[in-house]
Motif scaffolding. Structure first.
Motif: not given
Lengths: 179, 446
Positions: A9-12, A15, A18, A27, A30-31, A33-34, A37, A41, B418, B426-427, B435, B438
């Motif tokens: 899992l990515p860091h965010f 968050y 998220y 905002t 972008k959210q 979009q993430l 992805d 994935d 974001f 992503l990683h 970021y 954080w």
């Protein structure tokens, strides 16, 4: 780094915002979009073809930070995938979503490649063999969703590259390639 | 203007006259000329054309319209210097001409207005606008007869401070006979004072009319106590600890909120009501604004303003109208409406950028990076009310600085990450940037 099974899992993912649908346009874009992805994935690596909105889906909640997506947010992110052509709603009520990390056309090409690789240019193979046979082991076709497979076969059938016929048992169908 | 012997009047930033001690405004007339129609006059009376005339308990104030360039400034005619008011003549001619009111003014030989002057001049008030001439004349007579200025004689500061607000400190410090020691001393002194004024309080509460007539005394009392506390706290800061300072400040706040001696009312200002109210309000909000960091909720101001007015309460609608008139005057405050509908009063110089910078510093602290901030956290740090802090946070969010997190724990804001995250990987966490900060803050304690 946090993991979901084999999936990194990515860091965010930790968050908290998220997991809240952001109201500010930039905002939110972008959210979304993430999320798109990350969903694609995850589904590709974990071979998840269908996401049910009312069922548990590991990405949609994070017990580490105690956050989970609301129904509205889930639908928003999946709808964004649908708009991109990377997913399709399976019912009118938007309860189930078919995830297409490969578009149907791409799946069709993969099928053709599979037939060539296995010398099946004029051969016959059953659906079950495509999904779980020894030939497909280790390829992307292994465990492919039935709906997606049927749609890809239909494209090839229209182009005259194969014929789908009923097999001896009622729940299995055969495919005759003619490449 | 040469040869103008009338004393000038100080104006506040919003264009309201600075009143003398205990001076109360009674009547407003707009578009008024103040001239002398005595033809063979050897005294150069100023030709004051088209201004606002305010009758107070002490003076006649003439303030020029900012639009007219002919005669500018503000001048006063002390009622004490008026030796005669001529009654209003009713004739056929006066029905067509602008109404006029004439009065006689005594002057000293060197040409200054004075109650004991030997020379005299007849001045004329010409009403060019709409206004109740008879009502004005009646009130003019009443105030002139009442001789309110004579009551102030022994009041401290009135002779040296005439024309300026009695705000300077140290006036009352000299009359304390008991030396005050700490808060106990102040409190004891207050106790004594309250006991001695107990009678006047009891009188005041007998009925509402009595209360109204005592209101002036109450305001004076409050002001006096405030001055005492002020002088006490400055002389003994070393001796007092924080707690004592806290109670003193609290007491001062309480006393400060009593205190508009001459509220603008519909009765006194008539058609000029909203305009004058607007100016008075602009003067009033200065102190609360300063204390609240440049922005105050409209509702809070409504409460503070009415509390300061005491009896002549205004409606929320009047307040809103008064605020919306600010656009037309040159006042240092503005009314602002947030997207959420919340209305606030803020200094014209107030900038969101400053607040955003503060918020950014706040959300970049390691703890806040991890846990975010709520409106009440921000309120504590920014020194504003929670409702106000929330507005600040929401506008910072709409600027893309923050983003929100709604959970069972509540509504919190985080720094916006974001925009920092790389879509292609992503990683990936870049070495520098928010970021990365954080991520470090988040992983440090785990």
């Amino acid at each position: 780094m946090q993991k979901l099974g084999e999936f990194k899992l990515p860091h965010f993912f930790n968050y908290p915002p998220y997991f809240t649908l952001q109201p500010v346009r930039d905002t939110r874009e972008k959210q979304v979009q993430l999320w798109k992805d990350l969903i694609l994935d995850y589904c590709r690596t974990q071979k998840v073809f269908v996401i049910g909105l009312e069922e548990e889906f590991p990405l949609f909640s994070n017990p580490v930070i105690g956050r989970s997506l609301t129904h509205e947010a889930r639908e928003a992110f999946l709808s964004a995938l649908v708009a991109d052509g990377r997913a399709e709603w399976m019912d009118k009520g938007h309860r189930k979503c078919l995830i297409l990390w490969h578009r149907i056309q791409e799946w069709a090409e993969i099928l053709v490649q599979f037939a060539r690789d296995n010398g099946l240019e004029d051969g016959v193979v059953t659906m079950e063999e495509i999904r779980f046979g020894t030939e497909s082991q280790g390829t992307e076709l292994q465990g492919i969703d039935r709906t997606i497979l049927n749609r890809a076969l239909k494209i090839l059938e229209q182009k005259g590259k194969l014929v789908v016929f009923k097999g001896t048992s009622t729940d299995d169908e055969g495919v005759k390639f003619s490449l | 203007m040469s040869g103008n012997f009338l004393p000038p009047v100080q104006l506040t930033a919003s264009g309201r006259p600075v009143l003398q001690r205990n001076e109360i405004e009674c009547f407003y007339l707009s578009s008024v000329d103040l001239i002398s129609e005595d033809e063979p006059t050897n005294i150069p009376f100023p030709n004051l054309k088209s201004g606002l005339l305010i009758l107070t308990s002490h003076r006649l104030l003439w303030i020029s319209d900012s639009s007219s360039s002919e005669s500018t400034g503000a001048f006063a005619v002390p009622l004490a210097a008026i030796s005669h008011i001529f009654s209003h003549k009713k004739s056929i001619k006066s029905m067509f001409a602008s109404p006029r009111i004439r009065f006689q003014l005594s002057l000293t030989p060197d040409g200054r207005v004075s109650g004991h002057g030997l020379r005299s001049v007849v001045a004329t008030i010409v009403l060019r606008g709409k206004g109740d001439c008879d009502a004005f004349l009646a009130k003019f007579w009443e105030n002139w007869r009442a001789r309110a200025w004579e009551d102030d004689g022994p009041a401290p500061g009135s002779s040296s401070n005439s024309g300026s607000a009695p705000a300077s400190s140290g006036i009352y410090s000299s009359d304390g006979t008991v030396r005050m020691v700490g808060v106990a001393g102040i409190l004891r002194k207050e106790q004594e004072m309250w006991e001695s004024t107990d009678k006047s309080l009891q009188d005041a509460f007998q009925d509402l009319n009595a209360l109204m007539s005592k209101a002036k005394e109450m305001v004076m009392l409050a002001e006096k106590m405030r001055q005492k506390l002020l002088s006490g706290s400055t002389s003994q800061t070393n001796a007092s600890n924080d707690e004592e300072m806290g109670t003193k400040e609290e007491m001062q706040d309480w006393l400060l909120s009593v205190g508009i001696i001459s509220p603008v009312t519909k009765e006194s200002a008539g058609a000029m009501y909203h305009q004058q109210l607007s100016r008075q309000l602009a003067d009033f909000v200065k102190v609360p604004l300063e204390r609240a960091g440049g922005m105050v909720n409209l509702i809070d101001i409504y409460c503070l303003f009415n509390r300061a007015r005491g009896t002549e309460l205004i409606s929320p609608d009047d307040l809103l109208q008064a605020c919306s008139l600010w656009e037309k005057f040159d006042v240092p405050v503005v009314l602002r409406k947030f997207d959420s509908g919340v209305m606030v009063i803020q200094n014209k110089s107030h900038s969101d950028e400053e607040v955003f910078t503060k918020i950014k510093v706040l959300v970049m602290k390691p703890d806040t990076l991890r846990a975010g901030i709520s409106a009440s956290d921000a309120a504590r740090t920014l020194g504003v009310a929670p409702a106000m802090a929330k507005e600040h946070l929401l506008s910072a969010e709409s600027k893309g600085l923050l983003c929100r997190d709604i959970s069972p724990d509540g509504f919190r804001f985080y720094i916006n990450l974001f925009t920092e995250i790389d879509r292609d990987d992503l990683h990936l966490v870049k070495d520098h940037g928010i970021y990365a900060t954080w991520v470090r803050a988040n992983h440090a304690p785990q």
